[in-house]
Design a protein around this motif. Structure first.
Motif, PDB file in Angstrom:
ATOM      1  N   ASP A  32       0.810  -1.217   0.000  1.00 30.52           N
ATOM      2  CA  ASP A  32       0.000   0.000   0.000  1.00 30.52           C
ATOM      3  C   ASP A  32       0.844   1.268   0.000  1.00 30.52           C
ATOM      4  O   ASP A  32       0.335   2.352   0.276  1.00 30.52           O
ATOM      5  N   ASP A  34       2.452   3.916  -2.056  1.00 30.16           N
ATOM      6  CA  ASP A  34       2.452   4.475  -3.417  1.00 30.16           C
ATOM      7  C   ASP A  34       3.840   4.924  -3.854  1.00 30.16           C
ATOM      8  O   ASP A  34       4.181   4.856  -5.035  1.00 30.16           O
ATOM      9  N   GLU A  58      -0.016   3.707 -12.364  1.00 30.31           N
ATOM     10  CA  GLU A  58      -1.447   3.506 -12.115  1.00 30.31           C
ATOM     11  C   GLU A  58      -1.689   2.926 -10.722  1.00 30.31           C
ATOM     12  O   GLU A  58      -2.635   3.327 -10.030  1.00 30.31           O
ATOM     13  N   HIS A  59      -0.849   1.978 -10.303  1.00 30.71           N
ATOM     14  CA  HIS A  59      -0.980   1.420  -8.941  1.00 30.71           C
ATOM     15  C   HIS A  59      -0.778   2.517  -7.899  1.00 30.71           C
ATOM     16  O   HIS A  59      -1.535   2.591  -6.922  1.00 30.71           O
ATOM     17  N   ALA A  62      -3.791   4.727  -7.769  1.00 33.52           N
ATOM     18  CA  ALA A  62      -4.929   4.033  -7.158  1.00 33.52           C
ATOM     19  C   ALA A  62      -4.818   4.048  -5.632  1.00 33.52           C
ATOM     20  O   ALA A  62      -5.820   4.171  -4.929  1.00 33.52           O
ATOM     21  N   PRO A  65      -4.403   9.132  -4.852  1.00 31.00           N
ATOM     22  CA  PRO A  65      -4.702   9.977  -6.010  1.00 31.00           C
ATOM     23  C   PRO A  65      -3.862  11.251  -6.091  1.00 31.00           C
ATOM     24  O   PRO A  65      -3.738  11.837  -7.158  1.00 31.00           O
ATOM     25  N   ARG A  70       0.736  10.686 -10.455  1.00 31.98           N
ATOM     26  CA  ARG A  70      -0.345  11.219 -11.307  1.00 31.98           C
ATOM     27  C   ARG A  70       0.257  12.040 -12.453  1.00 31.98           C
ATOM     28  O   ARG A  70      -0.133  11.888 -13.600  1.00 31.98           O
TER      29      ARG A  70
END
Length: 90
Positions: A32, A34, A58-59, A62, A65, A70
């Motif tokens: 978890d 990022d 993308e992970h 997700a 955000p 991004r």
């Protein structure tokens, strides 16, 4: 030495493949995070593994955000769109 410090050291020594392996292991124990995906995505991009980089971005997005992934994801899509061979070969 923290995981990120070890990974940064590997990157600074230009041991990108070893850094990716370290990131793979880190992601297995902290799926978890990022930042791990974003960092691995940047390394894949550097190596020319565009689809793997985009998947990691993308992970990361997700999970968070607001991740810097991004911007990297948006930029990656722009690059892919610009170099789309279908544009030149209708």
């Amino acid at each position: 030495m923290s995981v990120f410090q070890k990974i940064e050291e590997l990157i600074n020594e230009n041991r990108v493949d070893d850094a990716i392996i370290a990131l793979d292991l880190a992601i297995k124990s902290d799926a978890d995070n990022d930042q791990l995906y974003f960092t691995r995505g940047k390394l894949h991009w550097r190596l020319g593994n565009r689809s793997q980089a985009i998947t990691d971005y993308e992970h990361a997005v997700a999970i968070n955000p607001n991740s810097p992934a991004r911007i990297a994801l948006d930029n990656a899509h722009d690059v892919i769109s610009f170099f789309n061979p279908d544009i030149f070969n209708p």
